[in-house]
Every structure is written in structure tokens, then in C-alpha cells.
Write an enzyme that holds these catalytic residues in place. Sequence first.
Site, PDB file in Angstrom:
ATOM      1  N   SER A   1      -3.724  32.511  72.293  1.00  0.00           N
ATOM      2  CA  SER A   1      -4.439  31.436  72.986  1.00  0.00           C
ATOM      3  C   SER A   1      -5.414  31.986  74.027  1.00  0.00           C
ATOM      4  O   SER A   1      -5.058  32.859  74.826  1.00  0.00           O
ATOM      5  CB  SER A   1      -3.442  30.518  73.695  1.00  0.00           C
ATOM      6  OG  SER A   1      -4.157  29.660  74.556  1.00  0.00           O
TER       7      SER A   1
ATOM      8  N   LYS B   1       3.899  18.995  71.517  1.00  0.00           N
ATOM      9  CA  LYS B   1       3.204  17.811  72.036  1.00  0.00           C
ATOM     10  C   LYS B   1       4.029  16.529  71.879  1.00  0.00           C
ATOM     11  O   LYS B   1       4.052  15.696  72.784  1.00  0.00           O
ATOM     12  CB  LYS B   1       1.851  17.642  71.329  1.00  0.00           C
ATOM     13  CG  LYS B   1       0.814  18.675  71.741  1.00  0.00           C
ATOM     14  CD  LYS B   1      -0.520  18.411  71.067  1.00  0.00           C
ATOM     15  CE  LYS B   1      -1.565  19.414  71.530  1.00  0.00           C
ATOM     16  NZ  LYS B   1      -2.902  19.166  70.993  1.00  0.00           N
TER      17      LYS B   1
HETATM   18  P1  NAP Z   1      -1.248  17.818  62.916  1.00  0.00           P
HETATM   19  O1  NAP Z   1      -0.709  16.792  63.856  1.00  0.00           O
HETATM   20  O2  NAP Z   1      -0.313  18.715  62.199  1.00  0.00           O
HETATM   21  O3  NAP Z   1      -2.149  17.023  61.841  1.00  0.00           O
HETATM   22  C1  NAP Z   1      -2.791  17.709  60.805  1.00  0.00           C
HETATM   23  C2  NAP Z   1      -3.543  16.714  59.945  1.00  0.00           C
HETATM   24  O4  NAP Z   1      -4.226  17.470  58.959  1.00  0.00           O
HETATM   25  C3  NAP Z   1      -2.657  15.713  59.208  1.00  0.00           C
HETATM   26  O5  NAP Z   1      -3.356  14.505  59.070  1.00  0.00           O
HETATM   27  C4  NAP Z   1      -2.471  16.383  57.851  1.00  0.00           C
HETATM   28  O6  NAP Z   1      -2.230  15.482  56.805  1.00  0.00           O
HETATM   29  C5  NAP Z   1      -3.856  16.983  57.660  1.00  0.00           C
HETATM   30  N1  NAP Z   1      -3.857  18.068  56.700  1.00  0.00           N
HETATM   31  C6  NAP Z   1      -3.105  19.200  56.731  1.00  0.00           C
HETATM   32  N2  NAP Z   1      -3.397  19.975  55.667  1.00  0.00           N
HETATM   33  C7  NAP Z   1      -4.345  19.305  54.929  1.00  0.00           C
HETATM   34  C8  NAP Z   1      -5.026  19.564  53.720  1.00  0.00           C
HETATM   35  N3  NAP Z   1      -4.814  20.703  53.030  1.00  0.00           N
HETATM   36  N4  NAP Z   1      -5.911  18.648  53.260  1.00  0.00           N
HETATM   37  C9  NAP Z   1      -6.127  17.506  53.925  1.00  0.00           C
HETATM   38  N5  NAP Z   1      -5.505  17.195  55.107  1.00  0.00           N
HETATM   39  C10 NAP Z   1      -4.621  18.087  55.587  1.00  0.00           C
HETATM   40  O7  NAP Z   1      -2.272  18.798  63.657  1.00  0.00           O
HETATM   41  P2  NAP Z   1      -3.244  18.419  64.865  1.00  0.00           P
HETATM   42  O8  NAP Z   1      -2.588  18.727  66.155  1.00  0.00           O
HETATM   43  O9  NAP Z   1      -3.755  17.050  64.639  1.00  0.00           O
HETATM   44  O10 NAP Z   1      -4.412  19.497  64.692  1.00  0.00           O
HETATM   45  C11 NAP Z   1      -5.390  19.351  63.687  1.00  0.00           C
HETATM   46  C12 NAP Z   1      -6.420  20.466  63.813  1.00  0.00           C
HETATM   47  O11 NAP Z   1      -7.125  20.343  65.048  1.00  0.00           O
HETATM   48  C13 NAP Z   1      -5.762  21.846  63.827  1.00  0.00           C
HETATM   49  O12 NAP Z   1      -6.531  22.697  63.024  1.00  0.00           O
HETATM   50  C14 NAP Z   1      -5.827  22.265  65.269  1.00  0.00           C
HETATM   51  O13 NAP Z   1      -5.948  23.674  65.397  1.00  0.00           O
HETATM   52  C15 NAP Z   1      -7.109  21.566  65.737  1.00  0.00           C
HETATM   53  N6  NAP Z   1      -7.091  21.288  67.186  1.00  0.00           N
HETATM   54  C16 NAP Z   1      -8.081  21.822  67.932  1.00  0.00           C
HETATM   55  C17 NAP Z   1      -8.115  21.576  69.290  1.00  0.00           C
HETATM   56  C18 NAP Z   1      -9.207  22.167  70.120  1.00  0.00           C
HETATM   57  O14 NAP Z   1      -9.099  22.124  71.361  1.00  0.00           O
HETATM   58  N7  NAP Z   1     -10.275  22.669  69.538  1.00  0.00           N
HETATM   59  C19 NAP Z   1      -7.138  20.776  69.889  1.00  0.00           C
HETATM   60  C20 NAP Z   1      -6.129  20.231  69.077  1.00  0.00           C
HETATM   61  C21 NAP Z   1      -6.116  20.504  67.717  1.00  0.00           C
HETATM   62  P3  NAP Z   1      -0.729  15.176  56.273  1.00  0.00           P
HETATM   63  O15 NAP Z   1      -0.138  14.225  57.282  1.00  0.00           O
HETATM   64  O16 NAP Z   1      -0.951  14.577  54.957  1.00  0.00           O
HETATM   65  O17 NAP Z   1      -0.008  16.490  56.238  1.00  0.00           O
END
Ligand code: NAP
Length: 282
Positions: free
Chosen positions: A15, A66
Site C-alpha cells: 500500500s 471494510k
Molecule cells: P468487491 O467488493 O470485491 O467487488 C468486486 C466487484 O467486481 C463485484 O461486483 C464483482 O462481481 C466484480 N467482479 C469481480 N470479478 C469480475 C469479473 N471477472 N468480471 C466482472 N465482474 C467482476 O471489491 P471492491 O472493494 O468493490 O473493489 C473493486 C475494485 O476497485 C478493486 O479492483 C479495487 O482494487 C478497486 N478500488 C480502488 C480504490 C482506489 O482508491 N483507487 C478504492 C477501492 C477499491 P461478483 O459480485 O459477481 O463477484
Amino acid sequence: MTQRYCLIGSPIDHSPSPRMHNAGFAACGIDAHYVLRPTLPEELHILLEEIEQGDWQGLNVTIPMKLPVAASIKKDELATRAGAVNTIFITHEQEVIGTNTDIEGVGEPLRLRNYSGGDAIIIGAGGAARAAAVALDQLGATIHVVARETNKASAMLMDVNVRKPGKTLALENEPLLGELFSQAKVIIQATPVGRHQERYSLPWQGVAPDAIAFEMLYNVHTPFLQEAAAQGCVTIEGWEMLLFQGMRAFEIWTRHPAPRAAMETALRFGDTHARIEGSDRQ
Ligand code: NAP
């Protein structure tokens, strides 16, 4: 006495938050230090005891903490709507409160591009997508959600209770997706897809060249960003979300304006030195 801040979650070794916040503290002359505090959900009670004892003046929270944190401490309205806590602060009255600054992490880059409403598409229906839905709702957007399963997209929009809910659809629904892409002002990519250059097939050919394409993943130039840029879209990279969520947390904790230049430089170009709590690694 030096104030202590940390990031909890796992894995968090890579991080950039420590270098971003420590640069911010140094730029403002604040006697504070930010470290990594690897934590798993089953260790949450230990962490909560540490907060009770005054070991930490503020915390950031990442995967997989979270939701467990959100279920265990008092939340403000933003964290309640987002259904997740990414920042913990302690009030003057010593109350421990969970909030969600990912919302600001999405909203501020959009405000900086003068986005103030119109059709927006969120790809994904997880925690970060929910924060994006709250941010877009604050900006007056009509919000469409695309996910692997339509029911998850619909549940997310309903839970967040947005003022202008749009369509919810499955990623494979190409005709409807094409229609939505052609009317979108903003498209936000909120899944891990692209971390290793994977791609889904998206109908970029219909997108307006001034549409904004927002990728949440940071440190990687994903196919989503590449294809959006090739179409002439305005692109926003994941580091901006990380920066603005961090700046908001900094301001909540210190009640001091966050020094953007110092924090951004450290985040994007700083070294990777970060102290992990409980180890001597520097
Ligand atoms: P999360 O709660 O695990 O949600 C992931 C989402 O992605 C779910 O809707 C999941 O769908 C979907 N998904 C996973 N694999 C997929 C695939 N192969 N094809 C289509 N959809 C898929 O994770 P999150 O916390 O929301 O984070 C999402 C992304 O945002 C991550 O990459 C994270 O690193 C990024 N992020 C970035 C920041 C930043 O500050 N830049 C902050 C937070 C998060 P299902 O429910 O069907 O599995």
C-alpha cells in the site's frame, strides 16, 4: 506526543498510503506517523481494544475489513449509505466513528472535470461500486449499473437508495450496453478486471468522445483505460481516487487542509518505504 495512524486489512504490504500520509504530515508540520497494521477479520476485537486504549488516532480500512468494521462500530451517514467503512476517526467526545471517504475519492475527480450530472454507468456492484453510486447520486447523476449478475446490480442501487436510478443489466447484454454507452457521460470501472490486462468486451465505438472513463484500479494502465483513450474519452486513473479519499481522511483526522502537492507526489512518485506494525521492516 506523536499521533499514530494506520491502515488495516490484508494483504497490505504494497500500500502507498503510509508514504502519502507521512508526506502530508511532514508538509503540514504535524507530529504524526502512519503505519501498516495487517489485520484479519478474526483479529478485529484486538484492533478495537487498541482503539479503546488510545493507541490509534485514526485508521484507514481496506479489504477484507471494510464490511466487518462497518458491522462493529458506529457509522456516519456516508458509511451507512455505502455499506462500508474505509476510515475511522475519534471525536472530541472519544466516540469511535466509521465513515467512507471513497465517496469523495470518486466525487472529487469528477467535479474537477466539471461533471455535474447526466447518465453514468458503474461496472461492478461491490463495495467500491456502492461508494461510486453515493458519489454519483450527490452529483445528480442518473445511475445505471452493469454487473455479472443483474440481481446484484439491482440490489446495490436499491440499497444505496439513489434519487435517479437508471437501468441494471448483465455485462453480456450487449445491445442494451451499447445503448447505454452511447448516452453515457461517465463510465466507472469498479471491478478487479484489468489488473492483469484482462478485458471484457465493451461497446466503446458508440461512446461520445467527451465522455469520462474512470478506472478504479491504480498502478496499472488497464485495457479499459487504453480503449477509452483510443476513443478520445477523458480518462481518470485509480490513483486519483486513492489520493482524494486519502486527503479527505487526512482532513477529518487532523482538521487541517490536506496538502495535495505533497501527498500526490509521494503517492505517485515516492519510494515504497512503509513500516509494518510489529515488524522491523522499513
Ligand atoms: P468487491 O467488493 O470485491 O467487488 C468486486 C466487484 O467486481 C463485484 O461486483 C464483482 O462481481 C466484480 N467482479 C469481480 N470479478 C469480475 C469479473 N471477472 N468480471 C466482472 N465482474 C467482476 O471489491 P471492491 O472493494 O468493490 O473493489 C473493486 C475494485 O476497485 C478493486 O479492483 C479495487 O482494487 C478497486 N478500488 C480502488 C480504490 C482506489 O482508491 N483507487 C478504492 C477501492 C477499491 P461478483 O459480485 O459477481 O463477484
